[in-house]
Design an enzyme around this catalytic site. Structure first.
Site, PDB file in Angstrom:
ATOM      1  CE  LYS A  60      -4.026  -2.226   1.259  1.00  0.00           C
ATOM      2  NZ  LYS A  60      -3.482  -3.447   1.826  1.00  0.00           N
TER       3      LYS A  60
HETATM    4  O1  LIG Z   1      -5.114  -4.441  -0.387  1.00  0.00           O
HETATM    5  C1  LIG Z   1      -5.548  -5.307   0.373  1.00  0.00           C
HETATM    6  O2  LIG Z   1      -5.233  -6.473   0.233  1.00  0.00           O
HETATM    7  C2  LIG Z   1      -6.575  -4.918   1.360  1.00  0.00           C
HETATM    8  C3  LIG Z   1      -7.392  -3.865   1.024  1.00  0.00           C
HETATM    9  C4  LIG Z   1      -8.571  -3.649   1.763  1.00  0.00           C
HETATM   10  O3  LIG Z   1      -9.388  -2.818   1.415  1.00  0.00           O
HETATM   11  N1  LIG Z   1      -8.812  -4.451   2.836  1.00  0.00           N
HETATM   12  C5  LIG Z   1      -7.958  -5.440   3.230  1.00  0.00           C
HETATM   13  O4  LIG Z   1      -8.281  -6.157   4.194  1.00  0.00           O
HETATM   14  N2  LIG Z   1      -6.785  -5.630   2.547  1.00  0.00           N
HETATM   15  C6  LIG Z   1      -5.762  -6.592   3.017  1.00  0.00           C
HETATM   16  O5  LIG Z   1      -6.246  -7.915   2.825  1.00  0.00           O
HETATM   17  C7  LIG Z   1      -5.915  -8.742   3.935  1.00  0.00           C
HETATM   18  C8  LIG Z   1      -7.213  -9.234   4.545  1.00  0.00           C
HETATM   19  O6  LIG Z   1      -6.958 -10.196   5.512  1.00  0.00           O
HETATM   20  P1  LIG Z   1      -8.137 -11.144   6.071  1.00  0.00           P
HETATM   21  O7  LIG Z   1      -9.195 -10.242   6.588  1.00  0.00           O
HETATM   22  O8  LIG Z   1      -7.446 -11.922   7.142  1.00  0.00           O
HETATM   23  O9  LIG Z   1      -8.585 -11.990   4.924  1.00  0.00           O
HETATM   24  C9  LIG Z   1      -5.052  -7.896   4.872  1.00  0.00           C
HETATM   25  O10 LIG Z   1      -3.686  -8.151   4.590  1.00  0.00           O
HETATM   26  C10 LIG Z   1      -5.399  -6.478   4.508  1.00  0.00           C
HETATM   27  O11 LIG Z   1      -4.310  -5.585   4.691  1.00  0.00           O
END
Ligand SMILES: O=C(O)c1cc(=O)[nH]c(=O)n1[C@@H]1O[C@H](COP(=O)(O)O)[C@@H](O)[C@H]1O
Length: 282
Positions: free
Chosen positions: A98
């Site tokens: 990011k």
């Molecule tokens: O860019 C991302 O992957 C991301 C964007 C977003 O809007 N929301 C989001 O949760 N993420 C990332 O996606 C992952 C989600 O993790 P879980 O919720 O465990 O599946 C994390 O590493 C967040 O940093």
């Protein structure tokens, strides 16, 4: 030999395996659950194990670099190894970093992660755009030249982003809609045979009001976080994105997969189920 564009490589792999992206998030809770040390070594073993467990059936891995970076240079060395391992399994690797800055600095971030001469090489990286779409220009150029991909956060999966991303410009477009238009403009001169460009977008699978941005993101692969730990299911994603956008989606889950471990068999079971559901989106 010039490398094929990220969008083409993703399309081939997603067809053969599935569009699912396996997130590699060595959170403190997950490391404890795996009985791994809270250290760079723990994060390294966690990442390598996930790739070992499902590298042959996964199109994309996405290490969340924050969970490595917090262990200093050893953490960066660990994420480098995990990215290499994912790429050697013929999967694509997205560095979830990011990054966001003025264009000249962002260019250095792109050099850190993308291309043959990258400090730590990934196939794609995630970006923020709060410093203006124009700041992304040098990164787009580097990504396009390197056959790499970018994922710009347009509508994030967390509720905290709603007010900022849905704020309106004078022309009545939301900030997110205007950014989606900028992304489409970046992609327009760089489309592959499927009409996709190097600039992808992040749109949360948790959102009920993303139609207007998805409509504008026709030339983007859409990374869709929020599956599992944040409450969305693959069926939600399909319903929320609609048939057309769901076809371009790259759904991603991290904790849901990591917390199924450390048993490789249990991880594989979850991933194969999610992969099958994700395959149905296409
Ligand atoms: O860019 C991302 O992957 C991301 C964007 C977003 O809007 N929301 C989001 O949760 N993420 C990332 O996606 C992952 C989600 O993790 P879980 O919720 O465990 O599946 C994390 O590493 C967040 O940093």
């Amino acid at each position: 030999m010039s490398i094929q564009p990220f969008s083409v490589r993703f399309d081939l792999l997603a067809g053969k395996r599935s569009p699912l992206c396996v997130g590699i998030d060595p959170t403190a809770e997950t490391l404890a659950r795996w009985d791994l040390p809270f250290s760079a070594e723990g994060a390294r073993v966690f990442g390598l194990e996930l790739v070992e467990a499902v590298g042959d059936v996964t199109a994309v891995f996405k290490p969340q670099v924050a969970y490595f970076e917090r262990f200093g240079w050893q953490g960066l060395k660990a994420v480098d190894e995990v990215l290499r391992h994912a790429r050697s399994a013929d999967a694509l690797a997205i560095a979830d970093v990011k990054r966001m800055d003025i264009g000249s600095t962002l260019e250095a971030y792109a050099a850190a992660w993308l291309g043959e001469d990258a400090g730590i090489r990934a196939d794609a990286m995630t970006l923020g755009a709060y410093m203006g779409a124009g700041s992304l220009k040098p990164v787009v150029e580097r990504a396009a030249a390197a056959g790499a991909g970018l994922f710009v956060v347009v509508r994030s999966s967390n509720p905290d982003g709603i007010a900022l991303q849905n704020a309106r410009h004078e022309d009545d477009r939301t900030v997110a809609e205007a950014l989606a238009d900028d992304i489409a403009a970046f992609n327009a001169p760089r489309l592959d045979a499927n009409g996709l460009g190097p600039v992808g977008a992040v749109v949360g699978a948790t959102l009920d009001d993303a139609d207007a941005v998805l409509e504008r993101l026709k030339s983007s692969i859409v990374l869709a976080p929020g599956i599992g730990a944040q409450g969305a299911t693959m069926a939600d994603l399909k319903a929320r994105f609609g048939r057309t956008a769901a076809r371009r989606a790259m759904p991603t889950a991290s904790r849901q997969i990591g917390n199924a471990g450390p048993s490789r068999r249990a991880i594989r079971e979850v991933v194969l189920r999610l992969a099958e559901e994700a395959h149905d989106l296409r």
